[in-house]
Design an enzyme around this catalytic site. Sequence first.
Site, mmCIF file in Angstrom:
data_model
loop_
_atom_site.group_PDB
_atom_site.id
_atom_site.type_symbol
_atom_site.label_atom_id
_atom_site.label_comp_id
_atom_site.label_asym_id
_atom_site.label_seq_id
_atom_site.Cartn_x
_atom_site.Cartn_y
_atom_site.Cartn_z
ATOM 1 N N TYR A 117 0.834 -1.211 0.000
ATOM 2 C CA TYR A 117 0.000 0.000 0.000
ATOM 3 C C TYR A 117 0.867 1.259 0.000
ATOM 4 O O TYR A 117 1.916 1.291 0.640
ATOM 5 C CB TYR A 117 -0.886 0.002 1.249
ATOM 6 C CG TYR A 117 -1.763 1.225 1.344
ATOM 7 C CD1 TYR A 117 -2.949 1.289 0.641
ATOM 8 C CD2 TYR A 117 -1.383 2.318 2.122
ATOM 9 C CE1 TYR A 117 -3.746 2.420 0.716
ATOM 10 C CE2 TYR A 117 -2.174 3.444 2.204
ATOM 11 C CZ TYR A 117 -3.357 3.494 1.496
ATOM 12 O OH TYR A 117 -4.138 4.607 1.563
ATOM 13 N N TRP A 119 0.986 5.769 -1.449
ATOM 14 C CA TRP A 119 0.581 6.810 -2.388
ATOM 15 C C TRP A 119 1.572 7.003 -3.521
ATOM 16 O O TRP A 119 1.275 7.682 -4.497
ATOM 17 C CB TRP A 119 0.384 8.122 -1.628
ATOM 18 C CG TRP A 119 -1.030 8.296 -1.190
ATOM 19 C CD1 TRP A 119 -1.732 7.448 -0.391
ATOM 20 C CD2 TRP A 119 -1.905 9.358 -1.545
ATOM 21 N NE1 TRP A 119 -3.010 7.937 -0.216
ATOM 22 C CE2 TRP A 119 -3.138 9.119 -0.912
ATOM 23 C CE3 TRP A 119 -1.766 10.503 -2.317
ATOM 24 C CZ2 TRP A 119 -4.225 9.974 -1.041
ATOM 25 C CZ3 TRP A 119 -2.853 11.359 -2.438
ATOM 26 C CH2 TRP A 119 -4.067 11.082 -1.818
#
Length: 774
Positions: A117, A119
């Site tokens: 995970y 950004w």
Amino acid sequence: MNAFLPTDARLLPHSAHWGAFSARPRGDRNVEIVPHPRDPAPSPLLANLPAALNHPARIARPAVRRGWLDHGPGPDRCRGRDEYVALPWDEALDLVAGELRRVYGAYGPRGVFGGSYGWSSAGRFHHATGQIHRFLNMAGGYVRSVNSYSSGAATVILPHVLGPQEAASRNNVGWDELASKTELLLAFGGMALKNNDVGGGGTSQHIARDRLLGARARGAEFHVISPLRDDLPPGLGAAWHPIRPGTDVALMLGMAHTLVTEGLYDRVFVDRYCVGYDIFEDYLLGRGDNCPKDAAWAAAICDLPAETIAALARRAAERRTLITCSQSLQRAEHGEQPVWMGVVLAALLGKIGLPGAGFAYALGSIANTGKPETAVPVPTLPQGRNSIGDFIPVARISDLLLRPEETFDYDGQKLTYPEIKLVYWAGGNPFHHHQDIHRLREAFARPDTLIVHDSAWTATARHADIVLPATVTLERDDIGASTNDDLLVAMHRAAEPYAEAQDDYAIFAGIAQRFGVGESFTEGRTAWQWLEHLYEPTRRGLAELGYSAPAFEEFWERGELVLPTRDWDGGIVRAFRQSPEAAPMPTPSGKIEITSANIASFGYTDCPQHPTWLPPSFGPETAVAARYPLYLVANQPATRLHSQLDFGATSLASKVQAREPVRIHPQDAATRGIADGDVVRLFNDRGACLAGAVLSDALRPGVAQLSTGAWFDPAWLDGADRPLCVHGNPNVLTTDVGTSRLAQGSTGQLTRVEIERFEGPLPPIRAFEPPGMD
Ligand code: PGD
């Protein structure tokens, strides 16, 4: 369409999650950042970017952890404290390919966790998480993660009760409607401008402040319900309701009670558009438990006056009221409840589906929510297919590694944690984003091998066995795009790669080739050819709609395209309001579910059949509150995106004695002998960190606030078994439990702490120094 044409050829268009800009190379790996002229409020985060090019924290060469090199793969508690050995690229890639081959051969794809995970960065091709998922799909499959740290609870509860998250957030109530139609805004958790600085894939116009001020100029009334006054910007004349943290559901119930008992709720709307009201009403009025959830009941829980709660309900009933629920509210124990109860409160007001009114999830929590969608597709890297279905809700990473083959609940299913041997991470920083970092350290000691790509020596990289240096966005060509921002940016490379850093694509292509899947991973394209390829659906979409559709070369030369957007139509929520029979909501009943038969069938006591007040485990009457009297709000930072570029100028400028600032109410500081600018120690049963005190009356007394993102900087003082984070990462303090068995989302927003002045010699900050290297 028009285009911003850089007049200076050395002004190179580019984009970050926090804004479009141009980079002017200044020589010696320096750049000047020029915000895009179309942006009315460029983000201060732009000033963090130049440091990315040359900072000593950059990873210069592939590196392998000494212990892993000497002893081979296996669990190891030395991760995070070991030295590294630099290797040439060829040898490093051979090691990765060989280890993948070993793990796939012995354990299959269930032995590989590639949830990875994070950004990453704004470009749509060199998006590291997109690259790693594509690569691992080609390599044989992997255990993935679902949902996000941003919205773990809302993503799961909303489809049961209202519709997919997009229906409640993206195309529902937009910023323009808020500016032109909303009469009263109840912002639960606020709409802090710092959160509107950032939008995944880039945001070229920061419009939140303008729209809020526009609504104010028209006479709209604002209420911010938050322990932090500045969760709504100044200048709106907002009433601040400094609620006790974690009690918004009680406040909403108290308001609902006033609406129902005073006959102010919209029974016609409830009957036509909702199911399950009567069961909920029994609970609300206390027919079963002899506990009416009235304003006085709510007042005692929320620590707000009962008269205020009742008055808020009455005003909301008289006006075109919009209820917003921030992402932060659902990033806490029972985080499903405020989202669900927000929907129910808006349903009782009968305004759901009206322009500028009803319920909007996450409007104001992130930049691109509430902006119109592009009318043409934006570039997206195809991910391929995973050979296995195993997954975890993303915030269960420590449980996955610590509890192999144990079962857990998720959204009505019983799932099993696979036994993971190899963890591969690119584009994220779990030692920033995950809760209870000391538990995460235990978890990261378990697998045989950890592989990380990053551009800098984050704490995650320092726990890895094989570390591969990635370029930063300014060092590569890419395309910046988001489905809710109309600017497509040709992101021009502004600098050569740092030292030996390579693009994630090149790294995965090298491993794929060794692994025998090179052709399927690259499809025979260079990175540049991929950009052309990914641009093509956008060009075709423009042509089909009759817009000028420049060829890739022309787009690249121009530096950007302003894409057409769809008309704002309020999406499926508005269509449902217009005709619930013709356009039912995609919930099990086709209506808004005030009570959910599906959720009832799961039998979860921590997420019952209708919105319910479930006291948090750290409320005022609990033993933990007696030991740790302060609430800690661990929210998003104003000076960087998450942990990215913590060494950048804006982030560093906010530090106090080089530590992350913790805001403390002057009363709480006075009782503890803490002065503004002191270094303080925050602690609870899970851990401790240092931070720099900033006294502020913008907080409710009894609440402190320490944002996330300071790089974890462990110091083992006086032989302590758990290191002190000397820099101020709040996730050494937060709890690693899921929101409930329904969503298993992250609960990182709130915890309990005590704070004291730090008296000893100040430990140096080492987070930005590379680890020891041979
Ligand atoms: P970032 O700091 O953005 O945090 O967690 P996330 O892991 O996304 O990490 C991105 C990493 O990717 C950085 O280390 C960066 O250097 C790296 N990176 C960037 N570009 C590239 C690239 O091109 N290639 C490679 N290989 N790497 C790259 C964010 C998560 O934190 C989120 S979304 C939320 S909402 C949560 N919020 C909270 C919270 O409110 N409270 C607490 N306590 N904890 C939270 N954690 C969550």
